[in-house]
Structures are given as structure tokens and as C-alpha cells.
Design an enzyme around this catalytic site. Structure first.
Site, PDB file in Angstrom:
ATOM      1  N   SER A 197       0.796  -1.223   0.000  1.00  0.00           N
ATOM      2  CA  SER A 197       0.000   0.000   0.000  1.00  0.00           C
ATOM      3  C   SER A 197       0.829   1.275   0.000  1.00  0.00           C
ATOM      4  CB  SER A 197      -0.941   0.006   1.205  1.00  0.00           C
ATOM      5  OG  SER A 197      -0.217  -0.095   2.416  1.00  0.00           O
ATOM      6  N   HIS A 220      -5.463  -3.804  -2.030  1.00  0.00           N
ATOM      7  CA  HIS A 220      -5.124  -2.843  -3.080  1.00  0.00           C
ATOM      8  C   HIS A 220      -4.951  -3.509  -4.438  1.00  0.00           C
ATOM      9  CE1 HIS A 220      -4.447   0.510  -0.227  1.00  0.00           C
ATOM     10  NE2 HIS A 220      -4.096  -0.464   0.586  1.00  0.00           N
ATOM     11  N   LYS A 280     -12.275   0.054  -0.758  1.00  0.00           N
ATOM     12  CA  LYS A 280     -11.428   0.665  -1.784  1.00  0.00           C
ATOM     13  C   LYS A 280     -12.124   0.587  -3.136  1.00  0.00           C
ATOM     14  CE  LYS A 280      -7.361  -0.083   1.054  1.00  0.00           C
ATOM     15  NZ  LYS A 280      -8.130  -0.427   2.281  1.00  0.00           N
TER      16      LYS A 280
END
Length: 392
Positions: free
Chosen positions: A183, A211, A242
């Protein structure tokens, strides 16, 4: 006896940063999480969000949340284990399992609690958990919460990983846990080598794809898909906060493994379930991604343009094929000064300081969205470059 709260009243780093007007945290949004935001009364280009696909403002996704709240109310008022399971939870889990190509999925209230719940449940007294030194904090907390022994290897150092695997006694099990996309640096795990070593030593592999989902792989299926290693990665973990524009997390694995964790994971059994609206939003975002498999490619393209712009302007960055574009600022105070100046000039970025990075390798973490326009990323690159080359 010493006052328990004495530590709270001692001088703190945040006090020094506030005095210097370079404190970077808890800035208030006054608009939706989008490519441009109003923050503290001023327009800012948002380069600090993990909203990779830009779906927090997608009308179909918003509508799904509104309609579900009207139908099912605001919360579940209990854990999945007891009264807090909705049919909608099963629907989300089934569709996500099909999307990821795994037998089963279970969901958790947050991404952080997903790692806590998975690792603490599976890693028992006679097991080892082996972590990359740059794994997410939730992975480290999960390892501490488990009863197993934790080993660490230098970031992306496969020789060191092998040395750690050699330390595991023959009679013990081992789980290698790695971020798919790291990240802070934006680099991708060396998953082919990790899986090869796991097979050589009889270990299992878990990938934190917080991610990676929506970013890498076929149609955004993540890091294992990116490397065509779906059959070699035993557990996927990820978040809905996300790319899927909601809140919560998940575990994807063989059905028997998921069923074991459902019945042994304390962070799962003793936490309230994902609220109805957030469940519906995650499901709507997943369906939107499936209907628009071009989104990860669009994201990759806009990130590549931004990286190119910065390099042409002699801004030092970490090269990685992801939407995370870290800019070197090296020392903590310089990082906070540059972050403040860039923010005041109209761009939001995130400062990365130790222990999130090595000393002397501080960064400004920028991240792109598929919904960023070329004009916006060009404007942001101009602002960042001007500040980075500005004399203190």
C-alpha cells in the site's frame, strides 16, 4: 502509583507539528469522495484516496444503498453468527466467490478485522506465520493475536523468505502472508516465487489483496489473477472500502477452510455484521465492475500518464505498475512541509513516515482513480512539480 493518564499529557510529536503548521491528519471533507473534493473550504484534486475505480459517486451504486436502507433499515444489530445475517450477505458472498474463482467467501465488518479474524483463527500453537516486513499493520496485529510463532523476511527478498521457511520445524504448519499490492510503495508481491517456495517447503499462501482487487488481473480479479496463480494461492483477503466503494472485508478460499474460520474466528463471531446499505453498495459495485471490465485498464492508463508527467518534471518517484505513485521526500520534516505546501496549492496527498517506511525514505503517497481525467492529473503534476522544486 503513577497516574495512568500521565503519558497522555506528556509532550507529543503531534503537538510539535501543530506548532509548525505542518500537521497533516484529520482534514475534513465537505463533499463526496471524488476526483475533486471540497476540503476545509477549498477545492482540492484528490490524490490520496483508495477509491480506485471512482465508484463512490457512481449513481447505480448510490441508488443500491439508498433503496436497501429504505427496505432493510440502518443496521443488523448483531453478529453474523446469530441474528445479524441477511440473505443479502449470502448474495454478496456467492457472487464474489464466483468472481474470484474460489469455492466460498465469508465477509467481515472491516478489512482490518478480516485479517485479524482469518489469521488468528487459522494460526494455532503449533503453526508459524511468515510475513513480509512491509505487510499491512493488520497482518502484524493478527499474527500477534494468534497463538503461533511469527517470522519475518526482508521486503520482497525471496532468499530471506526461504531462510525463514527453513526455520519451521517439520511437524509444524506454516502460512506465508503477503500484501498483493503493497500500500505504501505500490509494488506488487513476487507471487510466482512465493508460491514456488511455498510448494517446495509445504507452506500455504495467503494474499491480502486490499489494493489489488479492481486494480490488477483479469477484469480486476486481483494479484493471483495477474500472475495466473489462482490455483496456487490458498486464501484471498480483501476489502470493500477501496475499489468496491463500501465498507467491510472478505476471505475467499476452499469451502471447508471458510467454514472452519466461520466457527472459530472471534473477530467474526463477536462483531456486528456489515449494515444492509453497505452490503448492497459492495454488491452493486462488484456488479458494476463485472459489467465494465475495462475500468482496471483505464485506471492503469491514467496512472501511467501521471507517472510520466512527474518523471518529465524531474520528480523522483517509485516505479510500479499500479495506481499508487509514491514521491520521494526522504526526511520527515521535508515530507510534512511539502505535503502542506501541495495541499495549500490545491492537491491532497498522504505523507508516509516511519514506521510506515524506512528512515530516510519518506514519501508522499499519491493514488489515482479510473475517473480522473487527463486534465486533472496534468494539473496535479504541475502543482506537485512546482512545490517539489521550490526552495524551502
Amino acid at each position: 502509583m503513577k497516574d495512568f493518564f500521565a503519558k497522555c499529557y506528556e509532550p507529543q510529536l503531534q503537538d510539535q507539528l501543530r506548532e509548525k503548521n505542518i500537521y497533516p491528519y484529520f482534514r475534513a471533507l465537505e463533499s463526496r469522495q471524488d476526483v475533486e473534493v471540497i476540503m476545509e473550504g477549498k477545492r482540492r484534486i484528490m490524490l490520496g484516496s483508495n477509491n480506485y475505480l471512482g465508484l463512490t459517486v457512481q449513481p447505480e451504486v448510490i441508488e443500491a444503498g439508498i433503496k436497501t436502507m429504505e427496505k432493510l433499515g440502518t443496521g443488523c444489530s448483531g453478529s453474523r453468527f446469530l441474528n445479524g445475517t441477511l440473505q443479502l450477505h449470502y448474495e454478496l458472498e456467492d457472487e464474489l466467490a464466483r468472481f474470484l474463482g474460489k469455492e466460498a467467501v465469508m465477509t467481515f465488518p472491516t478489512g482490518f478485522s478480516s485479517n485479524l479474524g482469518i489469521i488468528s483463527s487459522l494460526v494455532t500453537r503449533h503453526d508459524y506465520v511468515i510475513l513480509d516486513r512491509e505487510d499491512h499493520a493488520s497482518i502484524y496485529d493478527a499474527a500477534r493475536l494468534s497463538y503461533g510463532k511469527m517470522l519475518r523476511y526482508r521486503h520482497a527478498d525471496m532468499a530471506d523468505l526461504e531462510e525463514q521457511l527453513k526455520l519451521v520445524p517439520e511437524q509444524c504448519g506454516a502460512l506465508i502472508v503477503t500484501d498483493g499490492v503493497f500500500s505504501m510503495g505500490g509494488d506488487i508481491a513476487k507471487l510466482p516465487e512465493i508460491c514456488e517456495l511455498a510448494e517446495k517447503y509445504g507452506a500455504r499462501v495467503m494474499v491480502d489483496d486490499a489494493h489489488g482487487l479492481g486494480v490488477l488481473g483479469e477484469g480486476g480479479r486481483g494479484t493471483a489473477s495477474y500472475f495466473h496463480l489462482e490455483d496456487k494461492v490458498d486464501i484471498y483477503m480483501g476489502t470493500f472500502s477501496k475499489s468496491l466503494a463500501s465498507l467491510g472485508g472478505y476471505m475467499a478460499a476452499d469451502a471447508q477452510i471458510v467454514d472452519y474460520v466461520r466457527h472459530t474466528s472471534r473477530p467474526y463471531m463477536f462483531a456486528a455484521s456489515i449494515p444492509p446499505a453497505q452490503t448492497a453498495v459492495a454488491l452493486a459495485a462488484l456488479r458494476y465492475l463485472e459489467a465494465h471490465p475495462e475500468l482496471p485498464e483505464k485506471l492503469s492508463s491514467i496512472a501511467a500518464r501521471f507517472r510520466k508527467n512527474l518523471k518529465e518534471r524531474d520528480v523522483a518517484i517509485i516505479e510500479a505498475p499500479t495506481p499508487i505513485v509514491p514521491i520521494y521526500t526522504y526526511e520527515p520534516e521535508n515530507t510534512l512541509i511539502k505535503n502542506t505546501q501541495i495541499y495549500e496549492a490545491g492537491v491532497y496527498t498522504n505523507p508516509v513516515l516511519p514506521p510506515a517506511c524506512a528512515p530516510g525514505e519518506c514519501l508522499l503517497r499519491t493514488s489515482l482513480m479510473a475517473s480522473h481525467t487527463e486534465a486533472l492529473v496534468d494539473e496535479a503534476a504541475d502543482i506537485i512539480a512546482e512545490v517539489m522544486h521550490r526552495e524551502q
